[in-house]
Design a protein around this motif. Structure first.
Motif, mmCIF file in Angstrom:
data_model
loop_
_atom_site.group_PDB
_atom_site.id
_atom_site.type_symbol
_atom_site.label_atom_id
_atom_site.label_comp_id
_atom_site.label_asym_id
_atom_site.label_seq_id
_atom_site.Cartn_x
_atom_site.Cartn_y
_atom_site.Cartn_z
ATOM 1 N N THR B 137 0.849 -1.192 0.000
ATOM 2 C CA THR B 137 0.000 0.000 0.000
ATOM 3 C C THR B 137 0.890 1.249 0.000
ATOM 4 O O THR B 137 2.095 1.157 0.285
ATOM 5 C CB THR B 137 -0.889 0.018 1.249
ATOM 6 N N GLU B 138 0.279 2.403 -0.278
ATOM 7 C CA GLU B 138 1.016 3.671 -0.257
ATOM 8 C C GLU B 138 1.589 3.923 1.139
ATOM 9 O O GLU B 138 2.706 4.400 1.286
ATOM 10 C CB GLU B 138 0.083 4.828 -0.657
ATOM 11 N N GLU B 139 0.746 3.598 2.130
ATOM 12 C CA GLU B 139 1.147 3.795 3.532
ATOM 13 C C GLU B 139 2.412 2.982 3.847
ATOM 14 O O GLU B 139 3.353 3.487 4.462
ATOM 15 C CB GLU B 139 -0.006 3.325 4.426
ATOM 16 N N GLU B 140 2.410 1.735 3.393
ATOM 17 C CA GLU B 140 3.572 0.865 3.628
ATOM 18 C C GLU B 140 4.783 1.371 2.834
ATOM 19 O O GLU B 140 5.901 1.367 3.343
ATOM 20 C CB GLU B 140 3.242 -0.566 3.189
ATOM 21 N N LYS B 141 4.500 1.824 1.640
ATOM 22 C CA LYS B 141 5.574 2.283 0.758
ATOM 23 C C LYS B 141 6.288 3.503 1.340
ATOM 24 O O LYS B 141 7.512 3.638 1.236
ATOM 25 C CB LYS B 141 4.963 2.634 -0.602
ATOM 26 N N ASN B 142 5.504 4.399 1.956
ATOM 27 C CA ASN B 142 6.079 5.649 2.449
ATOM 28 C C ASN B 142 6.513 5.606 3.915
ATOM 29 O O ASN B 142 7.005 6.610 4.431
ATOM 30 C CB ASN B 142 5.071 6.786 2.251
ATOM 31 N N ALA B 143 6.317 4.477 4.558
ATOM 32 C CA ALA B 143 6.655 4.389 5.988
ATOM 33 C C ALA B 143 8.154 4.541 6.214
ATOM 34 O O ALA B 143 8.963 3.881 5.566
ATOM 35 C CB ALA B 143 6.179 3.053 6.539
ATOM 36 N N THR B 144 8.501 5.439 7.123
ATOM 37 C CA THR B 144 9.926 5.657 7.411
ATOM 38 C C THR B 144 10.224 5.520 8.911
ATOM 39 O O THR B 144 11.386 5.405 9.295
ATOM 40 C CB THR B 144 10.374 7.061 6.947
ATOM 41 N N LYS B 145 9.157 5.580 9.744
ATOM 42 C CA LYS B 145 9.369 5.491 11.193
ATOM 43 C C LYS B 145 9.163 4.060 11.676
ATOM 44 O O LYS B 145 8.390 3.297 11.089
ATOM 45 C CB LYS B 145 8.382 6.422 11.909
ATOM 46 N N LYS B 146 9.823 3.763 12.791
ATOM 47 C CA LYS B 146 9.725 2.421 13.369
ATOM 48 C C LYS B 146 8.277 2.065 13.705
ATOM 49 O O LYS B 146 7.866 0.910 13.568
ATOM 50 C CB LYS B 146 10.571 2.334 14.635
ATOM 51 N N SER B 147 7.544 3.085 14.166
ATOM 52 C CA SER B 147 6.148 2.846 14.563
ATOM 53 C C SER B 147 5.245 2.567 13.354
ATOM 54 O O SER B 147 4.144 2.064 13.508
ATOM 55 C CB SER B 147 5.620 4.064 15.320
ATOM 56 N N GLN B 148 5.717 2.920 12.156
ATOM 57 C CA GLN B 148 4.882 2.763 10.955
ATOM 58 C C GLN B 148 5.175 1.462 10.184
ATOM 59 O O GLN B 148 4.356 1.028 9.379
ATOM 60 C CB GLN B 148 5.139 3.931 9.986
ATOM 61 N N ILE B 149 6.322 0.884 10.460
ATOM 62 C CA ILE B 149 6.750 -0.229 9.585
ATOM 63 C C ILE B 149 6.231 -1.592 10.049
ATOM 64 O O ILE B 149 5.726 -1.714 11.156
ATOM 65 C CB ILE B 149 8.290 -0.298 9.490
#
Lengths: 108, 164
Positions: B137-149
């Motif tokens: 997903t776009e969200e996964e693609k753009n994740a850069t923080k530990k909390s997002q990955i």
């Protein structure tokens, strides 16, 4: 007259025949539709509480358990299966790229 | 007398004629050979050109094979690292120098550990789906923080994430 009729130069014949194989073009299998699963942690102190909550949710009060080490082993086995899938997929992509000139999507 | 001269003349004319016809045929033969030789030359040049193309294609193929092998090795190394980090997650050494004990943690705090395990299970399932070919997903693609990955397989699911 005899000399003229026995020439040593013969016409050269070059044969070029290229028949391309039909591409296989097999479709990728469908992505598995995994069902949701829920883990329960039971220790000697919370066991009754967990079972009563299961009963409340109308779920059979029975647990198929793993120890902490068993859970670790399961996680690692699952990771190894995934790694195998990833490697197989990359190999398949490379074969397609090589034999069918099909590039894999960039945004992957 | 006249008969002898006449006979010699006839022989002489015959020899001349034979020489002329023979010469003509010889030249004709040479011209034919020359034409065949020219044709052969053109065919050989074409064959050389074709061979050059084959060699060029072989060069491209070898490069593609080397590139594919390199990518496979790189992926293998990444996966090995990922597996090692999974092992570290289970056996992490804490500040007091002791190995993390998931069992002990689960006895102490069953509910929070249950949540962590369930979340981890969702992440692991997501990793398998992406490994099978589901697009990220776009969200996964753009994740850069530990909390997002997705901490189970960031290399696969979160290409923008740089570990810090």
């Amino acid at each position: 007259m005899f000399l003229t009729s026995c020439s040593s130069i013969k016409p050269l014949e070059v044969l070029n025949l290229e028949i391309k194989r039909e591409p296989l073009k097999l479709e990728d299998p469908k992505i598995a539709d995994f069902e949701d699963l829920e883990w329960y942690i039971i220790n000697s102190e919370n066991a009754e509480d967990v079972f009563s909550k299961l009963k409340e949710k109308k779920i059979d009060p029975v647990i198929f358990g793993l120890t902490d080490e068993g859970y670790e082993a399961l996680s690692k086995n699952f990771a190894q299966i995934r790694h195998y899938i990833q490697q197989q997929k990359l190999i398949l992509d490379k074969y397609r790229e090589y034999y069918e000139d099909v590039k894999k999507p960039v945004d992957k | 007398m006249l008969g002898i001269f006449s006979g010699a003349k006839m022989i002489f004319i015959g020899v001349i004629l034979t020489a002329v016809v023979g010469g003509f045929l010889y030249v004709k033969g040479l011209q034919k050979d020359l034409a065949v030789a020219k044709e052969n030359m053109i065919k050989m040049e074409q064959a050389i050109s074709d061979q050059k193309k084959v060699i060029e294609q072989q060069k491209i193929d070898f490069e593609a094979i080397i590139r594919a092998n390199k990518e496979l090795v790189e992926q293998q190394n990444k996966l090995t690292e990922e597996y090692k980090s999974l092992d570290k997650k289970f056996n992490k050494i804490n500040a007091s120098g002791k190995k993390r004990d998931l069992g002990a943690l689960a006895i102490k705090k069953p509910r929070p550990i249950e949540k962590i395990i369930n979340k981890g299970s969702d992440h692991a399932t997501r990793c398998v789906r992406v490994a099978m070919g589901e697009p990220i997903t776009e969200e996964e693609k753009n994740a850069t923080k530990k909390s997002q990955i997705n901490p189970i397989c960031p290399d696969l699911v979160n290409p923008s994430y740089v570990p810090y």
